[in-house]
Design a protein around this motif. Structure first.
Motif, PDB file in Angstrom:
ATOM      1  N   ARG A 121       0.868  -1.210  -0.027  1.00 10.24           N
ATOM      2  CA  ARG A 121      -0.055  -0.011  -0.057  1.00 10.24           C
ATOM      3  C   ARG A 121       0.892   1.114  -0.060  1.00 10.24           C
ATOM      4  NH1 ARG A 121      -3.357  -3.192   3.147  1.00 10.24           N
ATOM      5  NH2 ARG A 121      -2.412  -2.423   5.243  1.00 10.24           N
ATOM      6  N   PRO A 125       1.059   3.758  -4.861  1.00 13.32           N
ATOM      7  CA  PRO A 125       0.920   5.063  -5.510  1.00 13.32           C
ATOM      8  C   PRO A 125       2.326   5.265  -6.403  1.00 13.32           C
ATOM      9  CG  PRO A 125       0.319   5.193  -3.220  1.00 13.32           C
ATOM     10  CD  PRO A 125       1.161   3.895  -3.245  1.00 13.32           C
ATOM     11  N   ASP A 129       2.369   5.614 -10.249  1.00 10.81           N
ATOM     12  CA  ASP A 129       2.749   6.636 -11.090  1.00 10.81           C
ATOM     13  C   ASP A 129       3.793   6.702 -12.015  1.00 10.81           C
ATOM     14  OD1 ASP A 129       0.935   8.440  -9.765  1.00 10.81           O
ATOM     15  OD2 ASP A 129       2.266   9.015  -8.315  1.00 10.81           O
TER      16      ASP A 129
END
Length: 154
Positions: A121, A125, A129
């Motif tokens: 987690r 991100p 990206d």
């Protein structure tokens, strides 16, 4: 038993001192045999009693040995009869121990998986990206694989 007075009588002379007179000489062998007859009879009786006691003790010992053998056989039979239950109890105890250990291992595995999910987690991100940037990057370098990390050899 010979009285002490009779015992001492053996040592008295047969006749009176002085000139020899006619008389019957004392039979020392008969006197000694008569003296020993009663003790020897008592000894024979004691030997017979000892033999009877030994025979009785031998019979009692044999009876005790046979009883002990029967008791041993009963104990072995009981042990054989109880063996399946004892094995089942031991298996159940081992199963409980194994279940406890399995629960510990499962809990450790769950903690490890939770740690991996947490790191995923945290990193997701940035990786998403980067993947989006690579996907949207123009394809202007014709010789370069666009999915290859920048700066790595081909």
């Amino acid at each position: 038993m010979v009285r002490f007075r009779d015992f001492l009588a053996r040592f008295r002379p047969v006749g009176t001192p002085g000139a020899p007179t006619a008389g019957v000489p004392a039979d020392r062998a008969a006197e000694l045999a008569a003296e020993l007859e009663q003790p020897l009879d008592g000894l024979a009786q004691a030997q017979a009693e000892a033999a009877a006691i030994r025979a009785e003790a031998s019979a009692e010992a044999e009876r005790i040995r046979q009883e002990a053998a029967r008791n041993a056989e009963r104990i072995v039979e009981l042990a054989h009869a109880r063996a399946p239950q004892v094995r089942a109890d031991a298996a159940a105890a081992a199963g409980h121990a194994a279940a406890g250990r399995a629960a510990e291992v499962a809990a450790a595995a769950e903690r490890t998986a939770a740690g991996i999910r947490s790191r995923a987690r945290e990193r997701m991100p940035a990786l998403a990206d980067r993947a989006a940037a690579l996907a949207l990057e123009p394809a202007d370098n014709s010789g370069r694989n666009r999915w290859q990390q920048a700066g790595s050899p081909e």
